[in-house]
Design a protein around this motif. Structure first.
Motif, PDB file in Angstrom:
ATOM      1  N   ALA A  74      -3.943  10.335   3.813  1.00  0.00           N
ATOM      2  CA  ALA A  74      -3.829   9.720   5.357  1.00  0.00           C
ATOM      3  C   ALA A  74      -5.195   9.230   5.610  1.00  0.00           C
ATOM      4  O   ALA A  74      -4.730   8.042   6.570  1.00  0.00           O
ATOM      5  N   ASN A  75      -6.142   9.177   5.497  1.00  0.00           N
ATOM      6  CA  ASN A  75      -7.938   8.562   5.879  1.00  0.00           C
ATOM      7  C   ASN A  75      -8.320   7.856   5.120  1.00  0.00           C
ATOM      8  O   ASN A  75      -9.140   6.954   5.231  1.00  0.00           O
ATOM      9  N   ASP A  76      -7.243   6.502   4.809  1.00  0.00           N
ATOM     10  CA  ASP A  76      -7.702   5.139   4.205  1.00  0.00           C
ATOM     11  C   ASP A  76      -6.510   4.429   5.162  1.00  0.00           C
ATOM     12  O   ASP A  76      -5.544   4.336   5.559  1.00  0.00           O
ATOM     13  N   THR A  77      -8.019   4.653   6.298  1.00  0.00           N
ATOM     14  CA  THR A  77      -7.305   3.344   7.591  1.00  0.00           C
ATOM     15  C   THR A  77      -8.425   2.702   7.956  1.00  0.00           C
ATOM     16  O   THR A  77      -9.895   2.685   7.348  1.00  0.00           O
ATOM     17  N   PHE A  78      -8.551   1.908   8.692  1.00  0.00           N
ATOM     18  CA  PHE A  78      -9.366   1.086   9.112  1.00  0.00           C
ATOM     19  C   PHE A  78     -11.123   1.398   9.657  1.00  0.00           C
ATOM     20  O   PHE A  78     -12.211   0.593   9.546  1.00  0.00           O
ATOM     21  N   GLU A  79     -11.433   2.382  10.461  1.00  0.00           N
ATOM     22  CA  GLU A  79     -12.145   3.062  10.077  1.00  0.00           C
ATOM     23  C   GLU A  79     -13.290   3.199   9.576  1.00  0.00           C
ATOM     24  O   GLU A  79     -14.392   3.079   9.971  1.00  0.00           O
ATOM     25  N   HIS A  80     -12.537   3.191   8.954  1.00  0.00           N
ATOM     26  CA  HIS A  80     -13.593   3.972   6.969  1.00  0.00           C
ATOM     27  C   HIS A  80     -13.900   2.284   6.284  1.00  0.00           C
ATOM     28  O   HIS A  80     -15.024   2.609   5.397  1.00  0.00           O
ATOM     29  N   VAL A  81     -13.618   1.733   6.645  1.00  0.00           N
ATOM     30  CA  VAL A  81     -14.457   0.202   6.234  1.00  0.00           C
ATOM     31  C   VAL A  81     -14.887  -0.609   7.460  1.00  0.00           C
ATOM     32  O   VAL A  81     -14.979  -0.504   8.843  1.00  0.00           O
ATOM     33  N   ASN A  82     -15.939  -0.238   6.629  1.00  0.00           N
ATOM     34  CA  ASN A  82     -17.871  -1.061   7.118  1.00  0.00           C
ATOM     35  C   ASN A  82     -17.515  -2.945   7.335  1.00  0.00           C
ATOM     36  O   ASN A  82     -17.154  -3.547   6.139  1.00  0.00           O
ATOM     37  N   LEU A  98     -17.406  -5.809   4.106  1.00  0.00           N
ATOM     38  CA  LEU A  98     -16.228  -5.846   3.831  1.00  0.00           C
ATOM     39  C   LEU A  98     -16.609  -7.848   3.789  1.00  0.00           C
ATOM     40  O   LEU A  98     -16.091  -8.407   2.738  1.00  0.00           O
ATOM     41  N   GLU A  99     -17.288  -8.287   4.212  1.00  0.00           N
ATOM     42  CA  GLU A  99     -18.340  -9.677   4.501  1.00  0.00           C
ATOM     43  C   GLU A  99     -18.896  -9.956   3.389  1.00  0.00           C
ATOM     44  O   GLU A  99     -18.438 -11.121   2.489  1.00  0.00           O
ATOM     45  N   LEU A 100     -19.712  -8.810   3.202  1.00  0.00           N
ATOM     46  CA  LEU A 100     -20.430  -9.175   1.469  1.00  0.00           C
ATOM     47  C   LEU A 100     -19.774 -10.091   0.733  1.00  0.00           C
ATOM     48  O   LEU A 100     -19.930 -10.356  -0.383  1.00  0.00           O
ATOM     49  N   GLY A 101     -18.439  -8.689  -0.076  1.00  0.00           N
ATOM     50  CA  GLY A 101     -17.503  -8.907  -0.721  1.00  0.00           C
ATOM     51  C   GLY A 101     -17.132 -10.044  -0.542  1.00  0.00           C
ATOM     52  O   GLY A 101     -16.982 -11.219  -2.157  1.00  0.00           O
ATOM     53  N   ALA A 102     -16.025 -10.520   0.107  1.00  0.00           N
ATOM     54  CA  ALA A 102     -15.792 -11.850   0.709  1.00  0.00           C
ATOM     55  C   ALA A 102     -16.618 -13.130  -0.121  1.00  0.00           C
ATOM     56  O   ALA A 102     -16.161 -14.154  -0.379  1.00  0.00           O
ATOM     57  N   SER A 147       0.903  -1.108  -0.122  1.00  0.00           N
ATOM     58  CA  SER A 147       0.112   0.322  -0.231  1.00  0.00           C
ATOM     59  C   SER A 147       1.196   1.486  -0.162  1.00  0.00           C
ATOM     60  O   SER A 147       2.451   1.185   0.021  1.00  0.00           O
ATOM     61  N   TRP A 148      -0.159   2.531  -0.175  1.00  0.00           N
ATOM     62  CA  TRP A 148       0.989   3.924   0.297  1.00  0.00           C
ATOM     63  C   TRP A 148       0.859   3.896   1.600  1.00  0.00           C
ATOM     64  O   TRP A 148       0.666   3.037   2.164  1.00  0.00           O
ATOM     65  N   ASP A 149       2.361   4.884   2.093  1.00  0.00           N
ATOM     66  CA  ASP A 149       2.728   5.429   3.246  1.00  0.00           C
ATOM     67  C   ASP A 149       1.602   6.289   4.060  1.00  0.00           C
ATOM     68  O   ASP A 149       2.387   6.460   5.412  1.00  0.00           O
ATOM     69  N   LEU A 150       0.918   6.639   3.656  1.00  0.00           N
ATOM     70  CA  LEU A 150       0.013   7.653   3.954  1.00  0.00           C
ATOM     71  C   LEU A 150      -0.675   7.179   5.140  1.00  0.00           C
ATOM     72  O   LEU A 150      -0.534   7.895   6.538  1.00  0.00           O
ATOM     73  N   GLY A 151      -1.581   6.380   5.097  1.00  0.00           N
ATOM     74  CA  GLY A 151      -2.342   6.240   5.667  1.00  0.00           C
ATOM     75  C   GLY A 151      -1.834   4.592   5.940  1.00  0.00           C
ATOM     76  O   GLY A 151      -1.241   4.414   6.443  1.00  0.00           O
ATOM     77  N   ASP A 152      -2.974   3.483   6.494  1.00  0.00           N
ATOM     78  CA  ASP A 152      -2.578   1.644   6.553  1.00  0.00           C
ATOM     79  C   ASP A 152      -3.260   0.633   5.757  1.00  0.00           C
ATOM     80  O   ASP A 152      -3.180   0.102   5.859  1.00  0.00           O
ATOM     81  N   GLY A 153      -3.474   1.493   4.242  1.00  0.00           N
ATOM     82  CA  GLY A 153      -3.797   0.821   3.471  1.00  0.00           C
ATOM     83  C   GLY A 153      -5.469  -0.158   3.148  1.00  0.00           C
ATOM     84  O   GLY A 153      -5.181  -1.351   3.286  1.00  0.00           O
ATOM     85  N   SER A 154      -7.171   0.005   4.128  1.00  0.00           N
ATOM     86  CA  SER A 154      -7.245  -0.888   4.340  1.00  0.00           C
ATOM     87  C   SER A 154      -8.529  -1.142   3.339  1.00  0.00           C
ATOM     88  O   SER A 154      -8.228  -2.053   3.176  1.00  0.00           O
ATOM     89  N   HIS A 155      -8.298  -0.152   2.832  1.00  0.00           N
ATOM     90  CA  HIS A 155      -9.504  -0.262   1.266  1.00  0.00           C
ATOM     91  C   HIS A 155      -8.285  -0.123   0.072  1.00  0.00           C
ATOM     92  O   HIS A 155      -8.720  -1.763  -0.413  1.00  0.00           O
ATOM     93  N   ASP A 156      -7.546   0.086   0.321  1.00  0.00           N
ATOM     94  CA  ASP A 156      -5.981   0.272  -1.077  1.00  0.00           C
ATOM     95  C   ASP A 156      -5.039  -0.841  -0.637  1.00  0.00           C
ATOM     96  O   ASP A 156      -4.076  -0.312  -0.066  1.00  0.00           O
ATOM     97  N   ASP A 157      -4.785  -2.166  -0.424  1.00  0.00           N
ATOM     98  CA  ASP A 157      -5.844  -3.099  -0.215  1.00  0.00           C
ATOM     99  C   ASP A 157      -5.816  -3.665   0.695  1.00  0.00           C
ATOM    100  O   ASP A 157      -5.517  -5.121  -0.473  1.00  0.00           O
ATOM    101  N   GLY A 158      -5.937  -3.832   1.551  1.00  0.00           N
ATOM    102  CA  GLY A 158      -5.742  -4.390   2.706  1.00  0.00           C
ATOM    103  C   GLY A 158      -7.165  -5.486   2.828  1.00  0.00           C
ATOM    104  O   GLY A 158      -7.589  -6.485   2.628  1.00  0.00           O
ATOM    105  N   ALA A 159      -8.681  -4.472   2.467  1.00  0.00           N
ATOM    106  CA  ALA A 159      -9.270  -5.343   2.026  1.00  0.00           C
ATOM    107  C   ALA A 159      -9.604  -6.562   1.081  1.00  0.00           C
ATOM    108  O   ALA A 159     -10.088  -7.461   1.559  1.00  0.00           O
ATOM    109  N   GLY A 160      -9.239  -6.387  -0.463  1.00  0.00           N
ATOM    110  CA  GLY A 160      -8.847  -7.197  -1.099  1.00  0.00           C
ATOM    111  C   GLY A 160      -8.238  -8.236  -0.661  1.00  0.00           C
ATOM    112  O   GLY A 160      -8.633  -9.141  -1.197  1.00  0.00           O
TER     113      GLY A 160
END
Length: 467
Positions: A425-433, A437-441, A282-295
């Protein structure tokens, strides 16, 4: 009479098979929503490890963690595939301001673009030329650009419902802006963040100098959309204002990293491979939750959900967590290179790299014949509000696998909020529902189940379903 009875037996068989598929898919969704692991895995990746820039210590930790978690699932094989990746580091935080007169300044939010060089140690201060496109830059020419900072200020097209289309319509200024401006003697480049929302977050992303000589390479940074608006308005009032910025990034030597791979070996066709994946870096500004920890965690859970649902795949199912999608795509290329060298037959690949938002459906890169057959599965997904089945792109990491024998697909979640977080920097875990996420899986698992069961040559329409 004999022909009628034969036809009736076929219709009954189709109906029974369709109901079996509906039941198995229902079980997959139920398991994901009541006993999913994706959210727990993402919590660790995001909050215990954090941003995972290629070549970094955090990327190494992510490789170790996901390998250990896949081993806990009792898969038939788990291994690391070596790949050399670039190592770019951001260094000390960037700083920038707009100067309207000597000593009168307004601070603005910027971040270096990935792959950029640093400014000189004292930073750069110069007048600004605002442009909306690479073509406009060329029209102005060296006379009006030399010695100045070029400000690319083309926003995403807001009236496009497909936000990825809007992204594609303006990302060239981020990727190639410094390369083109450097040819005309510019001393730096500032690029409007690729974001539909007006906010204070600068969004990074990859850029390239191509074959531009080192002497013409100039530093490149993104500016937040709010501050891009501010800079544009101030330039409208006074063309003589100056812009200052400093950044301390470096491109270091390549380092070794890994793709993380796990496999359930097929019971009937072990030499036919289906893969599902996302990119671990991921990039380094946030924690990469959406891009692409979720995937990544969704893809990991596909194999677990198949096992938990009692489904024994006919074909070998692999999860591949690719390294270095963000600034090189070397993980995707390495996987395809090794697969080709081994003569592996890949029949289907599915990628999740569009965020962990509510799934809407899929895009398919395949022949019209296969796509028309896949459309027969839409009824199976309607109870889960999955309606979007379209031909289109799949995913960057699985793209190198493309040939005439494989079907490529991409999970398509609702994209309206994705670019609010993308590379920021706002690509963070708190912004993942968790539920989204589970519906996507589950949605990914259901499609993998169908492709495994029917392959790409014997797909039959399944439109007669019972509640």
């Amino acid at each position: 009479m004999r022909n009628i009875l034969f036809l009736l037996s076929i219709l009954v068989s189709i109906s029974v098979t369709a109901q079996e598929d509906a039941d198995n898919i229902k079980k997959i969704y139920s398991t994901s929503l009541t006993n999913g692991k994706s959210y727990e895995w993402l919590d660790h990746l995001s909050n215990q490890i954090g941003g995972r820039l290629s070549g970094s210590l955090n990327a190494e930790k992510a490789v170790e963690y996901t390998k250990e978690e896949l081993e806990k699932l009792g898969l038939d094989k788990v291994w690391l595939q070596p790949v050399m990746v670039p190592r770019w580091v951001r260094g000390a935080p960037e700083f920038a301001y707009i100067e309207t007169s000597p000593g009168k300044t307004t601070s603005v939010n910027i971040c270096a673009l990935g792959g950029s060089i640093a400014t000189p140690s004292g930073g750069i201060k110069a007048n600004v030329v605002e442009v909306k496109s690479l073509d406009e830059l060329e029209t102005l020419g060296k006379e009006k650009i030399e010695g100045k900072i070029v400000f690319f200020n083309r926003p995403m097209q807001a009236d496009l419902i497909n936000t990825f289309e809007a992204y594609g319509g303006c990302v060239d200024q981020r990727y190639a802006g410094a390369r083109e401006a450097g040819k005309f003697g510019a001393v730096g480049v500032i690029v409007r963040s690729v974001n539909l929302r007006l906010d204070d977050y600068p969004h990074t992303g990859s850029m390239s100098y191509g074959d531009l000589p080192n002497s013409q390479r100039i530093p490149s940074a993104a500016i937040s959309t709010n501050d891009a608006e501010l800079l544009s308005n101030m330039l409208g009032l006074n063309k003589d204002i100056k812009f200052y910025f400093s950044q301390h990034c470096q491109q270091l030597k390549d380092v070794q990293s890994y793709n993380v791979i796990g496999e359930i070996t097929g019971s009937e066709f072990p030499n036919e491979y289906i893969i599902v994946g996302g990119h671990l870096d991921s990039w380094d500004l946030g924690d990469g939750s959406h891009d692409d920890g979720a995937g990544c965690v969704q893809s990991m859970d596909v194999l677990r959900l198949l096992k938990e649902s009692g489904i024994k795949p006919k074909r070998s199912i692999r999860v591949v967590l690719f390294m270095n999608e963000e600034n090189g795509l070397r993980g995707g290329r390495k996987y395809a290179e090794v697969a080709k060298a081994k003569g592996e037959k890949h029949v289907f690949a599915l990628e999740s790299d569009s965020g962990g938002f509510t799934p809407r459906g899929f895009t398919f890169d395949c022949s019209d014949a296969v796509f028309n057959k896949v459309l027969g599965w839409k009824e199976l997904f309607k109870p889960y509000l999955i309606h979007y089945f379209e031909k289109g792109g799949s995913g960057a990491d699985i793209g190198p696998l493309k040939d005439d024998n494989i079907v490529l697909a991409g999970l398509r979640p609702d994209s309206q909020r994705y670019f609010d977080h993308h590379h920021a920097a706002n690509d963070t875990f708190e912004h993942v529902n968790k539920r989204e996420l589970e519906l996507g899986a589950a949605t990914m698992t259901a499609l993998v189940y169908l492709f495994d069961k029917y392959g790409t040559e014997t797909i039959t329409d399944k439109t007669e379903l019972k509640d």
